[in-house]
Design a protein around this motif. Structure first.
Motif, PDB file in Angstrom:
ATOM      1  N   GLU A 256      49.890  24.897  36.375  1.00  0.00           N
ATOM      2  CA  GLU A 256      49.688  24.725  34.940  1.00  0.00           C
ATOM      3  C   GLU A 256      50.208  25.927  34.157  1.00  0.00           C
ATOM      4  OE1 GLU A 256      45.466  24.180  34.375  1.00  0.00           O
ATOM      5  OE2 GLU A 256      45.214  26.265  33.780  1.00  0.00           O
ATOM      6  N   THR A 258      49.899  27.875  30.172  1.00  0.00           N
ATOM      7  CA  THR A 258      49.104  27.977  28.942  1.00  0.00           C
ATOM      8  C   THR A 258      50.002  28.527  27.834  1.00  0.00           C
ATOM      9  OG1 THR A 258      47.098  28.402  30.216  1.00  0.00           O
ATOM     10  CG2 THR A 258      47.058  28.962  27.872  1.00  0.00           C
ATOM     11  N   THR A 308      43.074  15.747  21.323  1.00  0.00           N
ATOM     12  CA  THR A 308      42.979  16.997  22.082  1.00  0.00           C
ATOM     13  C   THR A 308      43.694  16.926  23.423  1.00  0.00           C
ATOM     14  OG1 THR A 308      40.884  16.282  23.064  1.00  0.00           O
ATOM     15  CG2 THR A 308      40.772  17.597  21.036  1.00  0.00           C
ATOM     16  N   GLU A 309      44.161  15.733  23.820  1.00  0.00           N
ATOM     17  CA  GLU A 309      44.891  15.622  25.072  1.00  0.00           C
ATOM     18  C   GLU A 309      45.879  14.463  24.971  1.00  0.00           C
ATOM     19  OE1 GLU A 309      41.912  12.971  27.837  1.00  0.00           O
ATOM     20  OE2 GLU A 309      41.604  15.138  27.781  1.00  0.00           O
ATOM     21  N   ASP A 311      49.263  12.360  27.474  1.00  0.00           N
ATOM     22  CA  ASP A 311      50.056  12.258  28.696  1.00  0.00           C
ATOM     23  C   ASP A 311      51.538  12.326  28.375  1.00  0.00           C
ATOM     24  OD1 ASP A 311      48.235  11.905  30.933  1.00  0.00           O
ATOM     25  OD2 ASP A 311      47.563  10.113  29.868  1.00  0.00           O
ATOM     26  N   ARG A 316      50.286  16.579  31.828  1.00  0.00           N
ATOM     27  CA  ARG A 316      49.170  16.271  30.934  1.00  0.00           C
ATOM     28  C   ARG A 316      48.952  17.468  30.032  1.00  0.00           C
ATOM     29  NH1 ARG A 316      45.962  12.394  30.071  1.00  0.00           N
ATOM     30  NH2 ARG A 316      43.856  12.639  29.253  1.00  0.00           N
ATOM     31  N   GLU A 318      46.544  19.422  27.182  1.00  0.00           N
ATOM     32  CA  GLU A 318      45.193  19.550  26.633  1.00  0.00           C
ATOM     33  C   GLU A 318      45.151  20.727  25.674  1.00  0.00           C
ATOM     34  OE1 GLU A 318      41.864  19.367  29.342  1.00  0.00           O
ATOM     35  OE2 GLU A 318      43.182  18.600  30.919  1.00  0.00           O
ATOM     36  N   ARG A 319      44.497  20.527  24.528  1.00  0.00           N
ATOM     37  CA  ARG A 319      44.297  21.619  23.587  1.00  0.00           C
ATOM     38  C   ARG A 319      43.004  22.346  23.940  1.00  0.00           C
ATOM     39  NH1 ARG A 319      46.390  21.820  18.789  1.00  0.00           N
ATOM     40  NH2 ARG A 319      46.489  19.570  18.505  1.00  0.00           N
ATOM     41  N   GLN A 320      43.101  23.652  24.103  1.00  0.00           N
ATOM     42  CA  GLN A 320      41.921  24.483  24.363  1.00  0.00           C
ATOM     43  C   GLN A 320      41.921  25.617  23.345  1.00  0.00           C
ATOM     44  OE1 GLN A 320      41.880  25.716  28.471  1.00  0.00           O
ATOM     45  NE2 GLN A 320      41.867  23.614  29.254  1.00  0.00           N
ATOM     46  N   ILE A 324      47.607  25.579  24.212  1.00  0.00           N
ATOM     47  CA  ILE A 324      47.954  24.283  24.767  1.00  0.00           C
ATOM     48  C   ILE A 324      48.148  24.473  26.266  1.00  0.00           C
ATOM     49  CG2 ILE A 324      49.641  22.400  24.814  1.00  0.00           C
ATOM     50  CD1 ILE A 324      48.167  22.458  22.199  1.00  0.00           C
ATOM     51  N   SER A 327      49.737  20.802  32.327  1.00  0.00           N
ATOM     52  CA  SER A 327      49.457  20.765  33.771  1.00  0.00           C
ATOM     53  C   SER A 327      50.106  19.550  34.412  1.00  0.00           C
ATOM     54  CB  SER A 327      47.953  20.740  34.017  1.00  0.00           C
ATOM     55  OG  SER A 327      47.359  19.634  33.372  1.00  0.00           O
ATOM     56  N   SER A 329      50.289  16.065  36.311  1.00  0.00           N
ATOM     57  CA  SER A 329      49.444  14.874  36.286  1.00  0.00           C
ATOM     58  C   SER A 329      48.816  14.708  37.668  1.00  0.00           C
ATOM     59  CB  SER A 329      50.279  13.640  35.959  1.00  0.00           C
ATOM     60  OG  SER A 329      50.853  13.768  34.686  1.00  0.00           O
TER      61      SER A 329
END
Length: 475
Positions: A256, A258, A308-309, A311, A316, A318-320, A324, A327, A329
């Protein structure tokens, strides 16, 4: 004089692009066509001046044209003998390879050729493999990519060097090479499929380029080659800058990445697109298109959106917080999912596009068919008419009351009854994706059947290929 000038331009291209190392061993890809025959002869003629040696020729019989392909193979064997070079001949059933890998024949042939090139180079300790791509091929590639949509890297066309494969003829036209062959009294083979205008490249070669040459610029080939050279240089520089920015704003961990959303959003759009593309491709290990890059940048640019996520092909997102996370799948077996996870799902499916349906452990994709002859209606790959579809398509789970007209059954049927007829267990039904048109209803019950309303009845219609495959677990 023309022959001497051609040799000098050929050697200049090799020297300028550093295509062959001093004292290097070269293998030449020989199809039997005029370009590859001329390349073989030019390399053989210039070994002393160029300071390299030609180790052998490589011919690959794709087994697509029966006796014609065998005749090409025999011609190449005789030609190799006539110029005193050994030849490696490989046979590959490209048609079967295309079916097995579920790709076009053109793509399968490309994969087979370059796999064999690498294998032969490793086995015989070859430094480079030379292919006969000409300025005409370069011009055709630029136009094809312009029509389909491409950035600077795509509009660069054919690169003079990719790995161990080199293309020394990109500054020379096919007409010049045929004149050279005539002066050398060398024959070559004509591939009749090169005149089949159902193939997009052939339409560009025999229709579009002559039209542009006659109506706009007689030197269109040179113009496009020059544009490709400019795009190549621009792309190389921008990629180097993007790599620097990538290392600054993207953190890498196993499987993944970030992305610092604020830092990416602050970049000039051209640079941001490159960084986003690099992030998606590194996690998915596959190429991604403009649409997917723009989707990622849209997520970054709008942090207040409820999404927030999402595909992407092989990835995939995802917002954290302000970051962003991109990662791989990962499929989760149905047996390990909570019932709530299977209560319903809904995704947009663009054309072309691909969606990871984690609820079903599948990847579902849509693309325009390369060939109008692809009319499959069962299994994991189906063809449907693309006329009058509402795009994007919607990929969703079964809902009470869903009904459609299954192909070949003649009437309308509730999806629940369709599942019963097919003996599909109740607990499995909500995990079966449906490809739907928001206006016209169900297009494909994935893996089970298409709707009569979307079957292909005319080979001249726009055809979409819908595919599903199991999502592999990354461990």
């Amino acid at each position: 004089m023309a022959r001497l000038e051609l040799r000098q331009r050929f050697l200049s291209a090799i020297d300028r692009g550093r295509l062959i190392p001093p004292g290097g061993n070269v293998s030449v890809a020989l199809s039997g066509g005029s370009d590859s025959v001329a390349l073989s002869a030019l390399l053989s003629d210039t070994t002393s001046e160029g300071g390299f040696s030609v180790a052998n020729l490589i011919h690959i019989n794709h087994q697509l044209r029966g006796r014609e392909a065998d005749s090409d193979e025999e011609f190449c064997r005789e030609f190799a003998k006539s110029i005193g070079l050994p030849i490696v001949v490989k046979r590959v059933d490209v048609g079967e390879l295309a079916r097995t890998c579920r790709v076009s024949v053109e793509d399968a042939g490309h994969r087979a050729r370059y796999s064999i090139f690498e294998s032969v180079a490793n086995e015989l300790k070859i430094d480079v493999i030379a292919t006969g791509h000409t300025r005409d091929d370069l011009a055709e590639t630029v136009l094809l990519r312009l029509i389909r949509g491409a950035g600077p890297a795509g509009l660069a066309g054919i690169w003079p060097r990719v790995g161990r494969v080199v293309r020394p003829l990109l500054d020379i036209s096919r007409h010049e090479l045929r004149e050279y062959l005539s002066m050398r009294d060398l024959s070559f083979r004509e591939d009749v499929t090169n005149y089949d205008v159902r193939i997009p490249r052939n339409r560009v070669r025999h229709t579009l380029i002559p039209f542009l040459s006659e109506k706009f610029s007689p030197s269109i080939g040179q113009v496009l080659a020059r544009e490709a050279a400019i795009a190549r240089a621009d792309s190389q520089w921008m990629d180097s800058v993007a790599s620097q920015e990538f290392s600054r704003i993207v953190g890498c961990r196993e499987n993944e990445l970030t992305i610092d959303g604020e830092a990416l959003n602050a970049q000039p759009v051209a640079l941001a697109r490159r960084v986003a593309k690099m992030a998606l491709e590194r996690t998915s290990n596959r190429g991604v298109g403009f649409v997917h890059v723009e989707r990622l940048l849209d997520l970054v640019a709008n942090p207040d959106r409820p999404i927030t996520e999402a595909d992407f092909p092989g990835s995939r997102i995802e917002r954290q917080g302000k970051c962003i996370v991109v990662s791989n799948s990962v499929a989760v077996p149905l047996s390990r999912r909570k019932t709530s996870e299977l209560s319903g799902f809904k995704y947009e499916l663009t054309v072309p596009g691909e969606v990871v349906v984690k609820e079903a452990g599948l990847v579902v994709s849509a693309e325009r068919a390369c060939s109008p002859n692809v009319l499959c209606a069962k299994g994991d790959t189906v063809a449907v008419t693309g006329n009058d579809l509402t795009l994007p398509l919607v990929l969703r789970s079964w809902r009470p009351g869903d009904a459609f007209r299954p192909l070949g059954l003649g009437g309308r049927k509730k999806l629940q009854d369709f599942f019963v007829d097919r003996k599909i267990a109740c607990e499995e039904r909500r995990s079966i994706p449906l490809v739907t048109d928001t206006r016209r209803g169900i297009v494909w019950v994935v893996g089970h059947g298409i709707s009569e309303e979307f079957r292909v009845t005319d080979r001249n219609t726009v055809v979409l290929l819908l595919k599903s495959s199991k999502l592999g677990v990354i461990g």
